[in-house]
Design a protein around this motif. Structure first.
Motif, PDB file in Angstrom:
ATOM      1  N   PRO A  54     -26.768   4.478  -6.239  1.00 43.56           N
ATOM      2  CA  PRO A  54     -25.534   5.191  -6.071  1.00 43.56           C
ATOM      3  C   PRO A  54     -25.053   5.951  -7.134  1.00 43.56           C
ATOM      4  O   PRO A  54     -25.243   5.464  -8.306  1.00 43.56           O
ATOM      5  CB  PRO A  54     -24.625   4.092  -5.500  1.00 43.56           C
ATOM      6  CG  PRO A  54     -25.237   2.927  -5.167  1.00 43.56           C
ATOM      7  CD  PRO A  54     -26.431   2.965  -6.028  1.00 43.56           C
ATOM      8  N   GLY A  56     -22.144   6.999  -7.194  1.00 45.55           N
ATOM      9  CA  GLY A  56     -20.716   6.547  -7.628  1.00 45.55           C
ATOM     10  C   GLY A  56     -20.613   4.987  -7.713  1.00 45.55           C
ATOM     11  O   GLY A  56     -21.704   4.491  -8.015  1.00 45.55           O
ATOM     12  N   MET A  57     -19.499   4.235  -8.016  1.00 47.22           N
ATOM     13  CA  MET A  57     -19.125   3.010  -8.336  1.00 47.22           C
ATOM     14  C   MET A  57     -18.038   2.437  -7.657  1.00 47.22           C
ATOM     15  O   MET A  57     -17.220   3.337  -7.458  1.00 47.22           O
ATOM     16  CB  MET A  57     -19.422   2.740  -9.725  1.00 47.22           C
ATOM     17  CG  MET A  57     -18.369   3.581 -10.555  1.00 47.22           C
ATOM     18  SD  MET A  57     -18.889   3.585 -12.627  1.00 47.22           S
ATOM     19  CE  MET A  57     -17.580   4.916 -13.275  1.00 47.22           C
ATOM     20  N   MET A  58     -18.067   1.072  -7.461  1.00 47.64           N
ATOM     21  CA  MET A  58     -16.714   0.396  -7.116  1.00 47.64           C
ATOM     22  C   MET A  58     -16.134  -0.422  -8.353  1.00 47.64           C
ATOM     23  O   MET A  58     -17.005  -0.608  -9.241  1.00 47.64           O
ATOM     24  CB  MET A  58     -17.243  -0.399  -6.067  1.00 47.64           C
ATOM     25  CG  MET A  58     -17.720   0.353  -4.833  1.00 47.64           C
ATOM     26  SD  MET A  58     -16.720   1.288  -3.861  1.00 47.64           S
ATOM     27  CE  MET A  58     -15.607   0.228  -3.013  1.00 47.64           C
ATOM     28  N   GLN A  71     -12.428  -4.660  -3.822  1.00 49.11           N
ATOM     29  CA  GLN A  71     -13.162  -3.465  -4.518  1.00 49.11           C
ATOM     30  C   GLN A  71     -12.506  -2.054  -4.203  1.00 49.11           C
ATOM     31  O   GLN A  71     -12.326  -1.812  -2.758  1.00 49.11           O
ATOM     32  CB  GLN A  71     -14.733  -3.422  -4.325  1.00 49.11           C
ATOM     33  CG  GLN A  71     -15.142  -4.772  -5.126  1.00 49.11           C
ATOM     34  CD  GLN A  71     -16.707  -4.749  -4.699  1.00 49.11           C
ATOM     35  OE1 GLN A  71     -17.445  -3.673  -4.543  1.00 49.11           O
ATOM     36  NE2 GLN A  71     -17.249  -5.808  -4.747  1.00 49.11           N
ATOM     37  N   LEU A  72     -12.225  -1.187  -5.067  1.00 54.83           N
ATOM     38  CA  LEU A  72     -11.797   0.228  -4.883  1.00 54.83           C
ATOM     39  C   LEU A  72     -12.899   1.202  -5.332  1.00 54.83           C
ATOM     40  O   LEU A  72     -13.879   0.690  -6.290  1.00 54.83           O
ATOM     41  CB  LEU A  72     -10.607   0.385  -5.665  1.00 54.83           C
ATOM     42  CG  LEU A  72      -9.223  -0.393  -5.328  1.00 54.83           C
ATOM     43  CD1 LEU A  72      -8.207  -0.267  -6.427  1.00 54.83           C
ATOM     44  CD2 LEU A  72      -8.964  -0.181  -4.034  1.00 54.83           C
ATOM     45  N   GLU A  73     -12.887   2.496  -4.723  1.00 51.71           N
ATOM     46  CA  GLU A  73     -13.956   3.404  -5.348  1.00 51.71           C
ATOM     47  C   GLU A  73     -13.145   3.803  -6.546  1.00 51.71           C
ATOM     48  O   GLU A  73     -12.229   3.931  -6.698  1.00 51.71           O
ATOM     49  CB  GLU A  73     -14.080   4.484  -4.198  1.00 51.71           C
ATOM     50  CG  GLU A  73     -14.988   4.278  -3.302  1.00 51.71           C
ATOM     51  CD  GLU A  73     -15.290   5.560  -2.572  1.00 51.71           C
ATOM     52  OE1 GLU A  73     -15.584   6.481  -3.090  1.00 51.71           O
ATOM     53  OE2 GLU A  73     -15.302   5.417  -1.274  1.00 51.71           O
ATOM     54  N   SER A  75     -14.287   6.717 -10.060  1.00 51.45           N
ATOM     55  CA  SER A  75     -15.042   7.714 -10.758  1.00 51.45           C
ATOM     56  C   SER A  75     -14.756   7.874 -12.044  1.00 51.45           C
ATOM     57  O   SER A  75     -13.427   7.384 -12.650  1.00 51.45           O
ATOM     58  CB  SER A  75     -15.074   8.869 -10.123  1.00 51.45           C
ATOM     59  OG  SER A  75     -13.904   9.627  -9.838  1.00 51.45           O
ATOM     60  N   HIS A  93      -4.989   2.054  -7.624  1.00 48.73           N
ATOM     61  CA  HIS A  93      -5.186   3.450  -8.546  1.00 48.73           C
ATOM     62  C   HIS A  93      -4.108   3.772  -9.033  1.00 48.73           C
ATOM     63  O   HIS A  93      -2.916   3.515  -8.662  1.00 48.73           O
ATOM     64  CB  HIS A  93      -5.739   4.564  -7.331  1.00 48.73           C
ATOM     65  CG  HIS A  93      -7.161   4.412  -7.248  1.00 48.73           C
ATOM     66  ND1 HIS A  93      -8.142   4.682  -7.860  1.00 48.73           N
ATOM     67  CD2 HIS A  93      -7.555   4.032  -5.684  1.00 48.73           C
ATOM     68  CE1 HIS A  93      -9.464   4.307  -7.129  1.00 48.73           C
ATOM     69  NE2 HIS A  93      -9.027   4.062  -5.816  1.00 48.73           N
ATOM     70  N   LYS A 120     -22.318  -1.319  -8.378  1.00 53.14           N
ATOM     71  CA  LYS A 120     -23.192  -0.264  -7.746  1.00 53.14           C
ATOM     72  C   LYS A 120     -24.067  -1.012  -6.668  1.00 53.14           C
ATOM     73  O   LYS A 120     -24.604  -1.975  -6.770  1.00 53.14           O
ATOM     74  CB  LYS A 120     -24.192   0.583  -8.558  1.00 53.14           C
ATOM     75  CG  LYS A 120     -23.445   1.540  -9.434  1.00 53.14           C
ATOM     76  CD  LYS A 120     -24.477   2.342 -10.154  1.00 53.14           C
ATOM     77  CE  LYS A 120     -23.964   3.324 -11.165  1.00 53.14           C
ATOM     78  NZ  LYS A 120     -23.741   4.517 -10.564  1.00 53.14           N
TER      79      LYS A 120
END
Length: 205
Positions: A54, A56-58, A71-73, A75, A93, A120
């Motif tokens: 991926p 993106g990451m968490m 877990q949250l997204e 970047s 966040h 990931k």
């Protein structure tokens, strides 16, 4: 879209070697060893092992009481923080990080250390442990993966420095949509050559 990768064993390996894939956190204040993000086992000569990487990451975290937060997204350029709320500890966040190249995790708890994790594909990629209140974990990754032949490495666990020092293949995934990762080399006895990893059949974005 995640990067579609396909590991192919074209080596002469006769030892059922394991292949580790990981990333290095290049943030300047980072002092933890890399985590074995993926370990490929029993992939015999001529076999292949497809997987996705991926973009993106968490982010996740755990507190001093053994609780793990959802877990949250996250970047690059974003900050999350661990807060004590009326419903217990929460990971939320919290605006922008101090560097647009980094994802950052701040311990905003009044007391107690926390651990911060990056994932990931649901697998642990990196972590920073024992963050005291008001300490911040900084995660920064270049668009590359490290790959090598190992033994007795456990996926999701920190690797020791001796193993890491023996892995010197870094493959750039910058702009890559899909590619084969081809392993060659190896073999029995004096005819053995070093293992090599190359990207083939590369399709760019």
């Amino acid at each position: 879209m995640p990067i579609a990768l396909n590991f192919i064993n074209r080596s002469d390996d006769a030892n059922n070697s394991e292949i580790v894939i990981f990333q290095k956190n290049v943030a300047t204040n980072f002092d933890e060893l890399p985590v074995a993000w993926m370990v490929i086992k029993y992939c015999g000569k001529g076999d292949n092992h497809p997987f996705s990487f991926p973009r993106g990451m968490m982010v996740g975290a755990s507190d001093a009481y053994g609780n793990y937060m959802p877990q949250l997204e996250i970047s690059n350029g974003q900050l999350v923080e661990m807060r004590l709320t009326t419903s217990g500890d929460r990971l939320v966040h919290a605006g922008y990080s101090t560097s647009n190249k980094q994802a950052q995790v701040l311990n905003s708890m009044p007391k107690g250390a926390i651990n911060a994790y990056i994932y990931k594909s649901g697998k642990l990629l990196a972590m920073k442990t024992h963050l005291a209140p008001q300490q911040k974990a900084e995660f920064e990754f270049t668009p590359t993966i490290w790959i090598g032949v190992v033994s007795q490495v456990v996926q999701g666990e920190v690797m020791n420095s001796a193993i890491i020092s023996n892995i010197n293949t870094e493959l750039s995934l910058l702009g890559v949509a899909s590619a084969d990762i081809v392993m060659t080399g190896g073999g029995p006895g004096v005819q053995s050559t070093p293992f090599q990893f190359t990207l083939e059949n590369v399709v760019m974005d």
